[in-house]
Design an enzyme around this catalytic site. Structure first.
Site, PDB file in Angstrom:
ATOM      1  N   SER A  93      18.108 -23.161  18.443  1.00 55.61           N
ATOM      2  CA  SER A  93      16.765 -22.787  17.974  1.00 55.61           C
ATOM      3  C   SER A  93      15.828 -22.465  19.141  1.00 55.61           C
ATOM      4  CB  SER A  93      16.154 -23.920  17.145  1.00 55.61           C
ATOM      5  OG  SER A  93      14.805 -23.597  16.845  1.00 55.61           O
ATOM      6  N   SER A 117      12.603 -22.295  18.668  1.00 50.53           N
ATOM      7  CA  SER A 117      11.273 -22.824  18.332  1.00 50.53           C
ATOM      8  C   SER A 117      10.755 -23.857  19.333  1.00 50.53           C
ATOM      9  CB  SER A 117      11.278 -23.414  16.916  1.00 50.53           C
ATOM     10  OG  SER A 117      11.500 -22.379  15.991  1.00 50.53           O
ATOM     11  N   LYS A 134      16.354 -24.886   4.151  1.00 54.82           N
ATOM     12  CA  LYS A 134      15.081 -24.366   3.627  1.00 54.82           C
ATOM     13  C   LYS A 134      14.947 -24.603   2.121  1.00 54.82           C
ATOM     14  CE  LYS A 134      14.357 -20.855   7.195  1.00 54.82           C
ATOM     15  NZ  LYS A 134      14.029 -19.452   7.478  1.00 54.82           N
ATOM     16  N   ASP A 179       7.698 -17.289   6.744  1.00 55.70           N
ATOM     17  CA  ASP A 179       8.539 -16.143   7.124  1.00 55.70           C
ATOM     18  C   ASP A 179       7.932 -14.823   6.634  1.00 55.70           C
ATOM     19  OD1 ASP A 179      10.527 -17.434   8.584  1.00 55.70           O
ATOM     20  OD2 ASP A 179      11.810 -17.772   6.833  1.00 55.70           O
ATOM     21  N   GLY A 233      19.075  -6.707   2.128  1.00 53.12           N
ATOM     22  CA  GLY A 233      19.392  -8.136   2.163  1.00 53.12           C
ATOM     23  C   GLY A 233      18.351  -8.940   1.399  1.00 53.12           C
ATOM     24  N   GLY A 250      18.474 -10.393  -1.275  1.00 49.18           N
ATOM     25  CA  GLY A 250      18.970 -11.583  -1.981  1.00 49.18           C
ATOM     26  C   GLY A 250      19.180 -12.780  -1.067  1.00 49.18           C
ATOM     27  N   GLY A 251      19.050 -12.594   0.252  1.00 46.86           N
ATOM     28  CA  GLY A 251      19.233 -13.715   1.184  1.00 46.86           C
ATOM     29  C   GLY A 251      17.928 -14.466   1.383  1.00 46.86           C
ATOM     30  N   ASN A 302      20.470  -5.221  -2.254  1.00 48.07           N
ATOM     31  CA  ASN A 302      21.338  -6.330  -1.843  1.00 48.07           C
ATOM     32  C   ASN A 302      22.790  -5.998  -2.135  1.00 48.07           C
ATOM     33  OD1 ASN A 302      20.956  -9.035  -0.671  1.00 48.07           O
ATOM     34  ND2 ASN A 302      22.236  -9.669  -2.389  1.00 48.07           N
TER      35      ASN A 302
HETATM   36  P1  NAP Z   1      21.332 -15.375   4.292  1.00 47.69           P
HETATM   37  O1  NAP Z   1      20.461 -16.183   3.393  1.00 47.69           O
HETATM   38  O2  NAP Z   1      22.731 -15.822   4.532  1.00 47.69           O
HETATM   39  O3  NAP Z   1      21.363 -13.886   3.685  1.00 47.69           O
HETATM   40  C1  NAP Z   1      22.224 -12.916   4.232  1.00 47.69           C
HETATM   41  C2  NAP Z   1      21.941 -11.575   3.552  1.00 47.69           C
HETATM   42  O4  NAP Z   1      22.723 -10.588   4.207  1.00 47.69           O
HETATM   43  C3  NAP Z   1      22.331 -11.552   2.066  1.00 47.69           C
HETATM   44  O5  NAP Z   1      21.422 -10.743   1.371  1.00 47.69           O
HETATM   45  C4  NAP Z   1      23.723 -10.906   2.124  1.00 47.69           C
HETATM   46  O6  NAP Z   1      24.089 -10.239   0.926  1.00 47.69           O
HETATM   47  C5  NAP Z   1      23.511  -9.895   3.221  1.00 47.69           C
HETATM   48  N1  NAP Z   1      24.757  -9.449   3.836  1.00 47.69           N
HETATM   49  C6  NAP Z   1      25.639 -10.217   4.533  1.00 47.69           C
HETATM   50  N2  NAP Z   1      26.674  -9.454   4.957  1.00 47.69           N
HETATM   51  C7  NAP Z   1      26.426  -8.178   4.513  1.00 47.69           C
HETATM   52  C8  NAP Z   1      27.109  -6.930   4.635  1.00 47.69           C
HETATM   53  N3  NAP Z   1      28.291  -6.837   5.292  1.00 47.69           N
HETATM   54  N4  NAP Z   1      26.558  -5.834   4.071  1.00 47.69           N
HETATM   55  C9  NAP Z   1      25.362  -5.912   3.424  1.00 47.69           C
HETATM   56  N5  NAP Z   1      24.665  -7.063   3.273  1.00 47.69           N
HETATM   57  C10 NAP Z   1      25.193  -8.188   3.818  1.00 47.69           C
HETATM   58  O7  NAP Z   1      20.688 -15.217   5.732  1.00 47.69           O
HETATM   59  P2  NAP Z   1      19.126 -15.324   6.147  1.00 47.69           P
HETATM   60  O8  NAP Z   1      18.797 -16.706   6.528  1.00 47.69           O
HETATM   61  O9  NAP Z   1      18.295 -14.647   5.117  1.00 47.69           O
HETATM   62  O10 NAP Z   1      19.127 -14.464   7.505  1.00 47.69           O
HETATM   63  C11 NAP Z   1      19.379 -13.073   7.473  1.00 47.69           C
HETATM   64  C12 NAP Z   1      19.078 -12.469   8.851  1.00 47.69           C
HETATM   65  O11 NAP Z   1      17.671 -12.537   9.105  1.00 47.69           O
HETATM   66  C13 NAP Z   1      19.775 -13.230  10.005  1.00 47.69           C
HETATM   67  O12 NAP Z   1      20.243 -12.300  10.947  1.00 47.69           O
HETATM   68  C14 NAP Z   1      18.642 -14.066  10.613  1.00 47.69           C
HETATM   69  O13 NAP Z   1      18.823 -14.303  12.006  1.00 47.69           O
HETATM   70  C15 NAP Z   1      17.445 -13.161  10.367  1.00 47.69           C
HETATM   71  N6  NAP Z   1      16.184 -13.938  10.277  1.00 47.69           N
HETATM   72  C16 NAP Z   1      15.214 -13.623  11.165  1.00 47.69           C
HETATM   73  C17 NAP Z   1      14.013 -14.319  11.129  1.00 47.69           C
HETATM   74  C18 NAP Z   1      12.940 -13.980  12.120  1.00 47.69           C
HETATM   75  O14 NAP Z   1      11.980 -14.750  12.271  1.00 47.69           O
HETATM   76  N7  NAP Z   1      13.044 -12.852  12.796  1.00 47.69           N
HETATM   77  C19 NAP Z   1      13.787 -15.321  10.162  1.00 47.69           C
HETATM   78  C20 NAP Z   1      14.817 -15.613   9.263  1.00 47.69           C
HETATM   79  C21 NAP Z   1      16.022 -14.898   9.328  1.00 47.69           C
HETATM   80  P3  NAP Z   1      24.823 -11.048  -0.293  1.00 47.69           P
HETATM   81  O15 NAP Z   1      23.708 -11.659  -1.087  1.00 47.69           O
HETATM   82  O16 NAP Z   1      25.551 -10.000  -1.005  1.00 47.69           O
HETATM   83  O17 NAP Z   1      25.706 -12.084   0.355  1.00 47.69           O
END
Ligand code: NAP
Length: 306
Positions: free
Chosen positions: A39, A41, A90, A126, A151, A153-154, A176
């Site tokens: 992290s 942070s 979370k 976020d 994305g 749905g994530g 998604n």
């Molecule tokens: P998460 O809850 O695991 O969600 C992952 C997302 O990516 C889901 O929508 C998933 O779709 C999609 N996905 C995964 N593999 C894929 C592929 N091959 N093709 C298309 N879609 C795909 O993860 P998260 O916590 O939201 O994090 C997502 C990203 O955001 C990470 O890289 C993280 O580092 C970044 N992030 C950045 C910040 C920031 O402050 N900059 C904050 C939070 C997160 P499905 O639903 O189909 O599985």
């Protein structure tokens, strides 16, 4: 100050929380994660505490899922002002706070907790952090834009989509890979868009034909999918679907440029990566804990030098 990379555990907090108040400066803030060693942070939150002259430090706590509820409940007694919460806690944190703001409830996730007496108040910074990042990077207000979230749905995508819906962005497309998640989120957010403008909210699968049609009515693409960093990942959006009028924000951050950013640059589109979102979600957390503006430039300098 304790070693900046030191990781304490949920068990330390639950069994011996009093020890954190004896640190110099006392540990009063943390990030809960599993894993948590990576992290960023602590680096920029400690820089913020120092710049603001606050006698406290921010530590890493490796909390296992089965410890989460007890660890959160141990915070008031251990003298903590609050904590950040990261993967995979979370959603669990939302279930364990006494109260939560709209962004946290609607996105089903808490990333910031404030201790108020014995009560725990949950927030999700976020989405608001992303909005501040977009303002800073592109000098535009997210509310004025037609937004496409990849994305959706994530966890991050959902938080961003909820923020766009609650603040009333001009148009919102939720894409998604698992389409059912995008559709379910669109159903939940429909009430934020009037029936007369039902076409302002659309759910689509993450497929190039569907994306191509929506990109014609899009001002900004926000990637919140976790795909695209590894060279073996399929492209999230090929250059053939991008154009120079689009803004491209990739929530993913890292030392390397993502393929999405490379593709955006190749067509002359303005782009930015997720470091600014990370910075501003942290600045908003600081403001929630201390009710004063965050020293953003000190936080940025720490983040960039990490
Ligand atoms: P998460 O809850 O695991 O969600 C992952 C997302 O990516 C889901 O929508 C998933 O779709 C999609 N996905 C995964 N593999 C894929 C592929 N091959 N093709 C298309 N879609 C795909 O993860 P998260 O916590 O939201 O994090 C997502 C990203 O955001 C990470 O890289 C993280 O580092 C970044 N992030 C950045 C910040 C920031 O402050 N900059 C904050 C939070 C997160 P499905 O639903 O189909 O599985």
């Amino acid at each position: 100050m304790e070693d900046a990379l030191q990781v304490y555990t949920g068990a330390d907090l639950i069994r011996d929380g009093g020890k954190f108040a004896t640190f110099a400066p006392p540990a009063r803030l943390s990030v809960f994660g599993d894993p948590v060693a990576h992290s960023k942070s602590p680096g920029f939150q400690n820089a913020a505490l120092q710049a603001a002259g606050i006698d406290a430090q921010y530590i890493r706590l490796h909390v296992k899922p089965e410890e989460l509820g007890e660890a959160l409940r141990a915070l008031p007694k251990a003298g903590f002002l609050g904590t950040n919460v990261t993967i995979p806690h979370k959603g669990g944190a939302l279930a364990n706070v006494d109260e939560a703001d709209d962004y946290a409830r609607k996105s089903g996730a808490v990333n910031t907790v404030r201790v108020e007496g014995d009560r725990l108040i949950g927030f999700n910074t976020d989405g608001p952090g992303l909005a501040r990042a977009v303002q800073e990077e592109f000098d535009v207000d997210l509310r004025d834009l037609r937004v496409l979230v990849l994305g959706a749905g994530g966890g991050a995508g959902r938080a961003i989509a909820v923020h766009c819906a609650l603040t009333g962005c001009a148009r919102l497309v939720l894409a998604n890979r698992t389409f059912a998640k995008a559709q379910a989120l669109a159903d939940e957010l429909q009430s934020s868009f009037s029936a007369a403008h039902a076409d302002r909210l659309v759910a689509i699968p993450h497929e190039f034909s569907a994306l191509g049609k929506q990109l014609a009515q899009t001002d900004i693409v926000i990637n919140a999918s976790s795909a695209g960093m590894k060279p073996t990942d399929p492209p999230i959006l090929p250059t053939s679907l991008l154009n120079s009028d689009l803004l491209v924000y990739d929530a993913v951050y890292g030392a390397e440029k993502s393929r999405l950013i490379e593709n955006a640059e190749a067509v002359g589109a303005r782009s930015a990566n997720g470091l600014s979102m990370l910075l501003h979600q942290g600045a908003l957390a600081f403001e929630i804990w201390f009710n004063q503006p965050a020293p953003v430039e000190a936080m940025r300098a720490a983040l960039l030098s990490a």
